[in-house]
Design a protein around this motif. Sequence first.
Motif, PDB file in Angstrom:
ATOM      1  N   THR A 127       0.816  -1.211   0.000  1.00  0.00           N
ATOM      2  CA  THR A 127       0.000   0.000   0.000  1.00  0.00           C
ATOM      3  C   THR A 127       0.857   1.272   0.000  1.00  0.00           C
ATOM      4  OG1 THR A 127      -0.109  -0.094   2.416  1.00  0.00           O
ATOM      5  CG2 THR A 127      -1.924  -1.105   1.213  1.00  0.00           C
TER       6      THR A 127
ATOM      7  N   ARG B  26      -7.904  -2.373   0.602  1.00  0.00           N
ATOM      8  CA  ARG B  26      -7.100  -1.166   0.831  1.00  0.00           C
ATOM      9  C   ARG B  26      -7.947  -0.018   1.380  1.00  0.00           C
ATOM     10  NH1 ARG B  26      -2.215  -1.246  -2.758  1.00  0.00           N
ATOM     11  NH2 ARG B  26      -2.276   1.030  -2.787  1.00  0.00           N
TER      12      ARG B  26
ATOM     13  N   ARG C  57      -0.721   6.878   1.665  1.00  0.00           N
ATOM     14  CA  ARG C  57      -1.146   6.319   0.374  1.00  0.00           C
ATOM     15  C   ARG C  57      -0.908   7.346  -0.724  1.00  0.00           C
ATOM     16  NH1 ARG C  57      -5.091   2.162   1.177  1.00  0.00           N
ATOM     17  NH2 ARG C  57      -4.271   0.960   2.927  1.00  0.00           N
ATOM     18  N   ASP C  68      -7.271   5.453  -4.143  1.00  0.00           N
ATOM     19  CA  ASP C  68      -6.222   5.609  -3.140  1.00  0.00           C
ATOM     20  C   ASP C  68      -5.626   7.013  -3.161  1.00  0.00           C
ATOM     21  OD1 ASP C  68      -5.515   3.867  -1.161  1.00  0.00           O
ATOM     22  OD2 ASP C  68      -4.567   2.428  -2.504  1.00  0.00           O
TER      23      ASP C  68
END
Lengths: 530, 116, 107
Positions: A127, B26, C57, C68
């Motif tokens: 990530t 995520r 991120r 993201d």
Amino acid sequence: MKRYEVIVIGAGPAGLSAAIEAASHGMQVVVFDENARPGGQLFKQIHKFFGSKEHKAKERGFHIGEKLLKEAQALGVEVVLQATVLGIFDGKEISVMIKDRLEHYRANDLIIATGASENSVPFPGWTLPGVIGAGAAQTMMNIHGLKPGNRVLMVGSGNVGLVVGYQLLQAGCQLAAVIDVTSRIGGYGVHAAKVARTGVPFLMSHTIKEACGTTRVEGATIIQVDGHWQPVPGSEKHLEVDTICLAVGLSPMSQLARMSHCWMENNSGRGGMVPICNEYGETSLPGVYAVGDVAGIEEASSAMIQGRVAGAAVARARGYLGEAEFKDRYGDYHSSLGQLREGMFGHKNKGRTDLTHTEEGYALSRTLLARGYLAEEELAGYSGVCSGEKRKNGVFPIIECTQNIPCNPCRDACKQGCIKVSGKITNLPVVDESVSCTGCGMCVVSCPGQAIFLVDESYAPGYAAVSIPYEFYPLPEVGARGSALDRSGAVVGEAEVIGVKITRAMDETAVLTMKVPLDCSMKARFFKPL
Amino acid sequence: MSKRIMRTPPEGEFVARPDDSLIICRCEEITRGEIRRAIYDGMRTMNEIKRYLRVGMGLCQGQTCNRLVQGIMAKELGLDPVEVDIPLSRSPARPIPMSVYANDGVTKEKGERKYE
Amino acid sequence: MRIQNHPILKTFEKGRLVTFEYDGDTLQGFEGEPIAMALRANGVMIHRYTSKQAEPRGVFCAIGRCTDCVMIVDGKPNVRTCVVPLQEGMKIKTQYGIAKKEKDESA
């Protein structure tokens, strides 16, 4: 609620082709696409396409995209951009967000061409900023003109990984390695070879263990895997990279198709959940079609033909195209699609790892599959490689094409008729040694796999001239000195540039001719300036 | 779905694994361990896991993690990934501001809201 | 990070150079390019911090799918910076969590 005869969702190669075909028969067509630019992934594709002339082979993807757009425009196809289709209701009713408004449309026929999305692979650190998809890398460098990073690790050796890896080099990035958990390179050998000869190592049976760094990628740890894809303790390697690029496959983007409630199937051969379609792309719902990657992962060339077929089927169903003419067209498209699906990377052989020989019976190069380049001794028997005797007497092409890929532009490139691809489009090219070569280099630049070289062992006493395709900046000038690299990227001798040829017809692929020691004539395949 | 769902637990006890802390979703920051645990808690479909953990319910709506969760479930349950159905697909297919829905069918004339 | 010369694409068509605000700093980018690209050209990699683990991120998919890269743009949170075009004078802020929070509030 506005009504259209045909609504197409997605302005990529499949959607645009469907729209063009339907509009060419006089239908009223609108295409909705959520992106700011049409063309789907075509405008990120800066390499020359495979196939034959009818598939627009040896044209670069973004040029094909430009042509499709022009064609659609000329036929009056309405393309609405930044128009996000949010839902499909009752089969053929859709809601679309355009700017900040919700609009509702109804179609007589609906063509779903929503493409694919990239798969991911999770690992510690995945990530972190600096871990990106291969598509992201392409978007950054080929659309927006930004390097994704300075030093990149490519995870995945399928065609996407290989093509994007090459594009990273063209954008001026360094490629630390291409790794893949499988033991064989998944994409075309020729795509791997053009990366390998610049010196990029291919590490098969390797996976990423960790992305290092706290606020962004500062390195990567990779690890070898055994035959069951289990990590081998102690085999870790650390790579200094600032970017990790993931190219681990695509999945059909079938959410909208599923919302239409057409019959779906989970089909691993097609890449995941896909609508069940007949030969014209029609789903279980009459008048609802699915074409391109959403109906099964393939590539842009076949997506365009699938779009054409669905467009023609819609036109026939609504009386815009007569039965006889439809049959003609469908026959042509069907055989054209069939050609692209032939060969060792075709449908039937998808995922096979047990192939050992080409269809002609040549042994496949093991080095190519394991390390991305052909070993010199493996090359000798191939039909595109002329005899040593012939090479001594002047310039002649050496075609390092060793896998059954649907592609034949080399055949049309040679005005002398020296290169033959007979029978199936996937057959390996054969050089005819009875024909003389003028050394024009058109075969070199027209090979989408950049697998054709010209070798002249009579150039000067003790020296040979080797011509290579070259697509990097800065383009060396005549007289430039450097090293000749072999297929693995290792230095094999000194080289001097003795010719640089680039014309409009060559479409940005230069032919660079270098003078190398005679014993390097069958080794030297890349030039590295001093 | 007419498919019968087998509710028998996976073989043996839940055993923690070193990669359980790995983030899979995520957006919602759901880990592999949480997903594995949910399977041992009796979740057998991705729809159930989604509602149980919010996996795939974040901003991206499962774009990245659906396939990963499918793989984890298949592995835990000893199935082929294609045997694990991905969650139901419903409108909106992309994240949108609620105001877009709220203004659906509304036209503004001279500052007044009129319904079509 | 900008590619000046490309062997195939040559140059890239860009809008005019404009200034914008990033966490209080003044930066430059090209009008109409995605905000994320302008940020990256200025070396900005971190777009947001997650709500649970406060992890950094940045850009992941670059085509508006993964979300993201969302940031607070002109006061609006969750803006996908990889697809929203840059305009002169935009105020772009690092996003903490999923709402319109400022850094000190989330701490």
